[in-house]
Enzyme design. Structure first.
Site, PDB file in Angstrom:
ATOM      1  N   ASP A 115       0.857  -1.178   0.000  1.00 50.98           N
ATOM      2  CA  ASP A 115       0.000   0.000   0.000  1.00 50.98           C
ATOM      3  C   ASP A 115       0.899   1.236   0.000  1.00 50.98           C
ATOM      4  O   ASP A 115       1.318   1.722   1.041  1.00 50.98           O
ATOM      5  CB  ASP A 115      -0.907   0.008   1.230  1.00 50.98           C
ATOM      6  CG  ASP A 115      -2.056   0.993   1.095  1.00 50.98           C
ATOM      7  OD1 ASP A 115      -2.032   1.797   0.137  1.00 50.98           O
ATOM      8  OD2 ASP A 115      -2.977   0.953   1.926  1.00 50.98           O
ATOM      9  N   GLY A 116       1.201   1.718  -1.205  1.00 49.89           N
ATOM     10  CA  GLY A 116       2.059   2.883  -1.358  1.00 49.89           C
ATOM     11  C   GLY A 116       1.404   4.011  -2.121  1.00 49.89           C
ATOM     12  O   GLY A 116       1.912   5.126  -2.151  1.00 49.89           O
ATOM     13  N   LYS A 117       0.271   3.708  -2.785  1.00 50.96           N
ATOM     14  CA  LYS A 117      -0.472   4.698  -3.578  1.00 50.96           C
ATOM     15  C   LYS A 117       0.468   5.501  -4.467  1.00 50.96           C
ATOM     16  O   LYS A 117       0.428   6.727  -4.513  1.00 50.96           O
ATOM     17  CB  LYS A 117      -1.288   5.605  -2.656  1.00 50.96           C
ATOM     18  CG  LYS A 117      -2.313   4.824  -1.834  1.00 50.96           C
ATOM     19  CD  LYS A 117      -3.099   5.692  -0.889  1.00 50.96           C
ATOM     20  CE  LYS A 117      -4.125   4.879  -0.117  1.00 50.96           C
ATOM     21  NZ  LYS A 117      -3.515   3.900   0.822  1.00 50.96           N
ATOM     22  N   ARG A 118       1.285   4.797  -5.203  1.00 47.17           N
ATOM     23  CA  ARG A 118       2.288   5.418  -6.048  1.00 47.17           C
ATOM     24  C   ARG A 118       1.685   5.892  -7.369  1.00 47.17           C
ATOM     25  O   ARG A 118       0.681   5.367  -7.830  1.00 47.17           O
ATOM     26  CB  ARG A 118       3.427   4.438  -6.334  1.00 47.17           C
ATOM     27  CG  ARG A 118       4.211   3.993  -5.113  1.00 47.17           C
ATOM     28  CD  ARG A 118       4.935   5.160  -4.472  1.00 47.17           C
ATOM     29  NE  ARG A 118       6.001   4.720  -3.601  1.00 47.17           N
ATOM     30  CZ  ARG A 118       5.932   4.599  -2.287  1.00 47.17           C
ATOM     31  NH1 ARG A 118       4.795   4.883  -1.683  1.00 47.17           N
ATOM     32  NH2 ARG A 118       6.968   4.199  -1.582  1.00 47.17           N
ATOM     33  N   THR A 146      -1.004  -0.534  -4.631  1.00 46.10           N
ATOM     34  CA  THR A 146      -2.043   0.469  -4.820  1.00 46.10           C
ATOM     35  C   THR A 146      -1.485   1.639  -5.631  1.00 46.10           C
ATOM     36  O   THR A 146      -0.345   2.064  -5.434  1.00 46.10           O
ATOM     37  CB  THR A 146      -2.582   0.974  -3.472  1.00 46.10           C
ATOM     38  OG1 THR A 146      -1.512   1.489  -2.676  1.00 46.10           O
ATOM     39  CG2 THR A 146      -3.287  -0.153  -2.728  1.00 46.10           C
TER      40      THR A 146
END
Length: 319
Positions: A115-118, A146
């Site tokens: 979960d890094g929302k890169r 993510t």
């Protein structure tokens, strides 16, 4: 290697549950035995946050805590989701701890969703994707990641391409669980909310490239805090896996996430972070057990049972 979609299906069926455990270590909520590792001046008895402690020792505490969580949940759930920010805040040693946690989870047979929302454009997006995606072919070894859609389709494509090449997956933020997400996601453009536009893009990518189970490897993040939209998006995105945050601490219930599943109980992973890993301090199991590990186990088993009782995920037990 089978595709991410196929491996996710197999893992969910093997454990007979779609529960995803979020690994979000926070110093102030750690059991005392781990706080004492993080602080050399008072053994963790005086400092509630990590502001005054040794970052290297906190990172060590985070790693050891997550190992214990993994030991408890690995026999019960298909996957874990390390929240990268909680490790990154402690610098290089935090990242080293994250790497070890990922490897430990993999050795225990769990899928790992980072979960890094890169996101970024061009070569930067390619670098993110190259480093993070691929269980056996990247530095970090993520089965999935993510991804934010804000920069547009050309920023998502590098992640989707690497995911295809390495049998990995991505989960694009579509309708997030936080209330503030509505500021942008619910804006009406060309007659429909922005999140519908993003959902349409994700589904179109999967509709032309999906596994035998009917689902592609480009997933969508859709929050449990929006049950009506969740059910609506399930109908309009029949080829898309959902990652569903917001269960537990954010107020989402098993009834709220029922619309995320297909009739067979597939199609979604439901995440619970604080409600499981810090069950000894928050929620209905707080202070009910002498051992914090027993609270974690009870919270995990409770969530599994609630999803089985109140959603189509119960059909997984009939297989």
């Amino acid at each position: 290697m089978p595709s991410f979609s196929e491996r996710l299906e197999a893992a969910i069926k093997a454990k007979k549950t779609p529960v995803l455990v979020g690994l979000d270590p926070r110093y102030d909520l750690l059991p005392d035995e781990f706080k004492s590792i993080g602080c050399s001046c008072c053994n963790g008895t005086q400092h509630e946050t990590g502001d005054y402690v040794n970052p290297e020792k906190v990172a060590t505490a985070f790693g050891q805590f997550c190992y214990r969580i993994i030991d408890i949940v690995a026999p019960l759930v298909p996957a874990v989701k390390p929240q990268m920010a909680f490790f990154e805040q402690y610098g290089s040693m935090g990242m080293f701890a994250l790497e070890n946690v990922i490897q430990y989870a993999r050795r225990k047979g769990l899928l790992v969703i980072l979960d890094g929302k890169r996101n970024d454009i061009g070569s930067t997006a390619e670098a993110y994707a190259d480093g993070l995606l691929g269980a056996n072919s990247s530095v970090w070894g993520g089965d999935a990641l993510t991804v934010s859609p804000y920069l547009g389709d050309d920023s998502i494509e590098p992640f989707a391409q690497v995911a295809r090449e390495r049998d990995a997956g991505i989960f694009v933020l579509v309708k997030t669980s936080n209330k503030g997400g509505a500021m942008l996601q619910d804006l009406v453009v060309d007659g429909k909310p922005v999140y519908h536009h993003v959902a349409g893009y994700v589904e179109s990518r999967n509709a032309s490239d999906f596994a035998p189970n009917g689902y592609g490897s480009i997933g969508a993040v859709v929050g449990a805090t929006w049950p009506e939209q969740l059910a609506e998006l399930r109908h309009s995105m029949p080829h898309t896996w959902f990652l569903v945050p917001g269960y537990g601490s954010q107020g989402g219930s098993a009834h709220d996430v029922a619309g995320a599943f297909d009739a067979n109980g597939l199609g979604a992973l439901v995440n619970n972070s604080r409600g499981i890993i810090f069950a000894h301090k928050t929620g209905p199991f707080a202070d009910k057990f002498d051992r914090w590990e027993d609270a974690v186990l009870a919270a995990t088993e409770d969530m599994i049972a609630r999803l089985a009782a109140d959603t189509p995920a119960g059909n997984l037990r009939l297989r």
